[in-house]
Design a protein around this motif. Structure first.
Motif, PDB file in Angstrom:
ATOM      1  N   VAL A 328       0.846  -1.142   0.199  1.00  0.00           N
ATOM      2  CA  VAL A 328       0.254   0.030   0.016  1.00  0.00           C
ATOM      3  C   VAL A 328       0.771   1.236  -0.076  1.00  0.00           C
ATOM      4  O   VAL A 328       0.610   2.181  -0.618  1.00  0.00           O
ATOM      5  CB  VAL A 328      -0.928  -0.004   1.228  1.00  0.00           C
ATOM      6  CG1 VAL A 328      -1.744   1.285   1.327  1.00  0.00           C
ATOM      7  CG2 VAL A 328      -1.854  -1.099   1.195  1.00  0.00           C
ATOM      8  N   GLY A 332       1.153   4.025  -3.261  1.00  0.00           N
ATOM      9  CA  GLY A 332       0.834   5.409  -2.855  1.00  0.00           C
ATOM     10  C   GLY A 332       1.939   6.348  -3.298  1.00  0.00           C
ATOM     11  O   GLY A 332       1.958   7.413  -3.781  1.00  0.00           O
ATOM     12  N   SER A 399      -8.653  -0.532  -0.450  1.00  0.00           N
ATOM     13  CA  SER A 399      -7.418   0.289   0.167  1.00  0.00           C
ATOM     14  C   SER A 399      -6.665   0.948  -0.887  1.00  0.00           C
ATOM     15  O   SER A 399      -6.531   2.040  -0.952  1.00  0.00           O
ATOM     16  CB  SER A 399      -6.450  -0.400   0.968  1.00  0.00           C
ATOM     17  OG  SER A 399      -7.203  -0.748   2.295  1.00  0.00           O
ATOM     18  N   VAL A 403      -6.379   4.677  -1.885  1.00  0.00           N
ATOM     19  CA  VAL A 403      -4.924   5.067  -1.831  1.00  0.00           C
ATOM     20  C   VAL A 403      -4.461   5.878  -2.911  1.00  0.00           C
ATOM     21  O   VAL A 403      -3.974   7.166  -3.017  1.00  0.00           O
ATOM     22  CB  VAL A 403      -3.958   4.044  -1.235  1.00  0.00           C
ATOM     23  CG1 VAL A 403      -2.420   4.460  -1.412  1.00  0.00           C
ATOM     24  CG2 VAL A 403      -3.957   3.629   0.103  1.00  0.00           C
ATOM     25  N   ALA A 407      -3.575   9.705  -3.499  1.00  0.00           N
ATOM     26  CA  ALA A 407      -2.112   9.862  -3.661  1.00  0.00           C
ATOM     27  C   ALA A 407      -2.310  10.874  -5.134  1.00  0.00           C
ATOM     28  O   ALA A 407      -1.365  11.595  -5.414  1.00  0.00           O
ATOM     29  CB  ALA A 407      -1.300   8.871  -3.972  1.00  0.00           C
ATOM     30  N   ASN A 437       2.158  10.463   1.611  1.00  0.00           N
ATOM     31  CA  ASN A 437       1.350   9.269   1.175  1.00  0.00           C
ATOM     32  C   ASN A 437       1.714   8.310   1.913  1.00  0.00           C
ATOM     33  O   ASN A 437       0.659   7.332   1.918  1.00  0.00           O
ATOM     34  CB  ASN A 437       1.537   9.265  -0.530  1.00  0.00           C
ATOM     35  CG  ASN A 437       0.880  10.341  -1.237  1.00  0.00           C
ATOM     36  OD1 ASN A 437      -0.129  10.769  -0.914  1.00  0.00           O
ATOM     37  ND2 ASN A 437       1.545  10.430  -2.647  1.00  0.00           N
ATOM     38  N   GLY A 441      -1.414   6.594   3.612  1.00  0.00           N
ATOM     39  CA  GLY A 441      -1.514   5.138   2.867  1.00  0.00           C
ATOM     40  C   GLY A 441      -1.695   4.246   4.074  1.00  0.00           C
ATOM     41  O   GLY A 441      -2.828   3.282   4.086  1.00  0.00           O
ATOM     42  N   VAL A 444      -5.337   4.809   5.793  1.00  0.00           N
ATOM     43  CA  VAL A 444      -6.426   4.534   5.068  1.00  0.00           C
ATOM     44  C   VAL A 444      -6.765   2.858   4.974  1.00  0.00           C
ATOM     45  O   VAL A 444      -7.676   2.469   5.306  1.00  0.00           O
ATOM     46  CB  VAL A 444      -6.503   5.288   3.436  1.00  0.00           C
ATOM     47  CG1 VAL A 444      -7.376   4.370   2.564  1.00  0.00           C
ATOM     48  CG2 VAL A 444      -6.727   6.645   3.401  1.00  0.00           C
ATOM     49  N   TYR A 445      -5.350   2.339   4.786  1.00  0.00           N
ATOM     50  CA  TYR A 445      -5.618   0.823   4.857  1.00  0.00           C
ATOM     51  C   TYR A 445      -5.936   0.236   6.018  1.00  0.00           C
ATOM     52  O   TYR A 445      -6.921  -0.683   6.142  1.00  0.00           O
ATOM     53  CB  TYR A 445      -4.009   0.531   4.486  1.00  0.00           C
ATOM     54  CG  TYR A 445      -3.714  -1.176   4.439  1.00  0.00           C
ATOM     55  CD1 TYR A 445      -4.526  -2.047   3.754  1.00  0.00           C
ATOM     56  CD2 TYR A 445      -2.917  -1.508   5.295  1.00  0.00           C
ATOM     57  CE1 TYR A 445      -4.146  -3.503   3.925  1.00  0.00           C
ATOM     58  CE2 TYR A 445      -2.573  -3.030   5.378  1.00  0.00           C
ATOM     59  CZ  TYR A 445      -3.331  -3.824   4.524  1.00  0.00           C
ATOM     60  OH  TYR A 445      -3.180  -5.362   4.607  1.00  0.00           O
TER      61      TYR A 445
END
Length: 454
Positions: A328, A332, A399, A403, A407, A437, A441, A444-445
């Motif tokens: 991830v 990103g 994700s 992402v 990004a 990022n 990332g 978010v993940y």
């Protein structure tokens, strides 16, 4: 005993011979083997020797060649070399240079030495040109221009113009065009040397000149000048003041230097290096240029670790989540760099018909959705086949879509915002985007994992 004469070449063997010649004060070897050699090659050689050795070599060569060699020396080498010369000696080289190059070198000298060098110049016209150019900032058209150029009055005849060309040509290294002015020295246009030669002696310049001429103003930023010369494929461009009077010209070699400096600055920013440093600078100078972004990266990494710690419970329930954190983060970071690089390139080559910010961001979202979905499908298949876990595959896939879109937005919006604020947008194409990022990332993940996984 004189050394054997050998052809000049940029090699360790020839350098050793030059050093031996300097030690033996064999001026004949240096003069004979360097005769007709490009000054840039001699400069490359002298960058490798001590200051006193370089001084002996230049003393052997004539002042005209020596001046060109000094211009081509690396900035640090040149500074050390000039520190060893008396103002009168520097002045002897300065008078052999075009005024813009002379000013660049004089401005690097201490103030007292600068004044002494100008006072020692025995050519009043050269001294006046240099003093006039020193009034301008080095990063504007006035600071780039040279005073040496061929100028003809619009009322002259061809024969008068040819006589003037013969008179002025000693001071002008390259003639691209003859600039045409009126009685008040206001720029009217240009006329090619070819057209002058092919016209009758009594033909007036008024009847053969081209009034359609591109020019720049003294206050114009060097980047704008570079854009104009690149757009219209110009070898030289005249410079006028606010009254429209011709005051100088900028040649393509000066613009190449500007473009090179811009590229080096942007490459350094994109690499996370602040300041103008080179590999052979001091350890402190290199470290000082690299540390700021490394410290920011350290802070970013710490925040990333904090984000992982915040979702520690999710990782404890499903340890396999940790396997895909690098995936991830890398995705990103790569998407952000790609997006910001494209925007920086477009900002460097502006068009009168460029899209609005909203249209750019809209196109970015479409690209992000397409690439995100493709990556999501591939990642889902990888996770499902590897871990035999459909829910985990869904977490990774969702994700990645989020992402990639986030990004892409950061990579597009950040350089545009920096450009609006007057900050070099290349700053957004390096560690700034990568670090930001990475943190987003991870958050978010793990947040999606916390929502979707039991």
């Amino acid at each position: 005993m004189s050394l054997e004469r050998v052809p000049f070449e940029l090699s360790k063997e020839y350098l050793d011979l030059v050093l031996r010649a300097v030690e033996k004060r064999d001026a004949g070897f240096i003069r004979d083997t360097m005769e007709g050699v490009n000054p840039a090659d001699i400069s490359a050689l002298l960058d490798e020797v001590e200051t006193d050795e370089a001084r002996y070599v230049l003393d052997v060569l004539n002042n005209e060649v020596g001046a060109e060699v000094i211009e081509e020396l690396e900035e640090d080498t040149r500074k050390e070399f000039l520190e060893e010369l008396e103002p009168q000696e520097i002045a002897q080289y300065i008078v052999e240079m075009e005024s813009d190059d002379a000013v660049d070198i004089i401005n690097d000298l201490p103030v007292k030495t600068r004044e002494e060098v100008i006072a020692a110049i025995d050519d009043p016209e050269s001294a006046a040109h240099i003093q006039e150019l020193m009034r301008y900032d080095e990063d504007c058209a006035g600071g780039l221009m040279a005073k040496e150029m061929i100028v003809a009055n619009i009322n002259w005849t061809v024969i008068q113009t040819i006589d003037e060309i013969r008179r002025q040509v000693e001071n002008v290294e390259k003639i691209y065009s003859v600039y045409v002015v009126d009685d008040k020295n206001k720029l009217q246009g240009k006329v090619s040397v070819k057209k002058i030669i092919l016209s009758r002696d009594n033909t007036r310049i008024l009847d053969i000149y081209d009034s359609d001429i591109i020019h720049v103003e003294t206050y114009m930023d060097e980047e704008e000048v570079a854009d104009i010369m690149r757009k219209y494929d110009l070898d030289a461009v005249p410079v006028v003041n606010l009254q429209g009077k011709l005051v100088g010209r900028i040649t393509i070699d000066d613009i190449v230097d500007v473009i090179t400096e811009q590229a080096e600055e942007e490459r350094a920013l994109m690499s996370g290096i602040s300041g103008d440093v080179e590999e052979d600078d001091s350890i402190w100078a290199i470290s000082k240029a690299r540390l700021p972004w490394l410290l920011i990266g350290l802070v970013g990494g710490t925040l990333g670790a904090w984000a992982i710690g915040f979702f520690e419970g999710s990782l404890e329930r499903n340890a396999a989540l940790a396997f895909f954190i690098p995936l991830v983060m890398a995705t990103g970071g790569n998407v952000g760099i790609q997006s910001s690089t494209l925007v920086v390139q477009s900002l460097a080559n502006r068009s009168a018909f460029e899209d609005s910010i909203s249209k750019r961001i809209g196109r970015m979202f479409l690209v992000a959705i397409f690439t995100g979905v493709v990556l999501a499908i591939i990642s889902f298949l990888i996770v499902f086949l590897w871990k035999d876990d459909q829910t985990l595959g869904t977490v990774v896939a969702v994700s990645l879509v989020c992402v990639v879109m986030l990004a892409s937005f950061m990579g597009t919006a950040t350089p545009l915002a920096l450009d609006k604020l007057g900050i070099n947008p290349a700053l957004a194409s390096g560690p700034f985007i990568t670090t930001t990022n990475d943190i987003l990332g991870i958050i978010v993940y793990l947040a999606i994992a916390n929502l979707l996984l039991p």
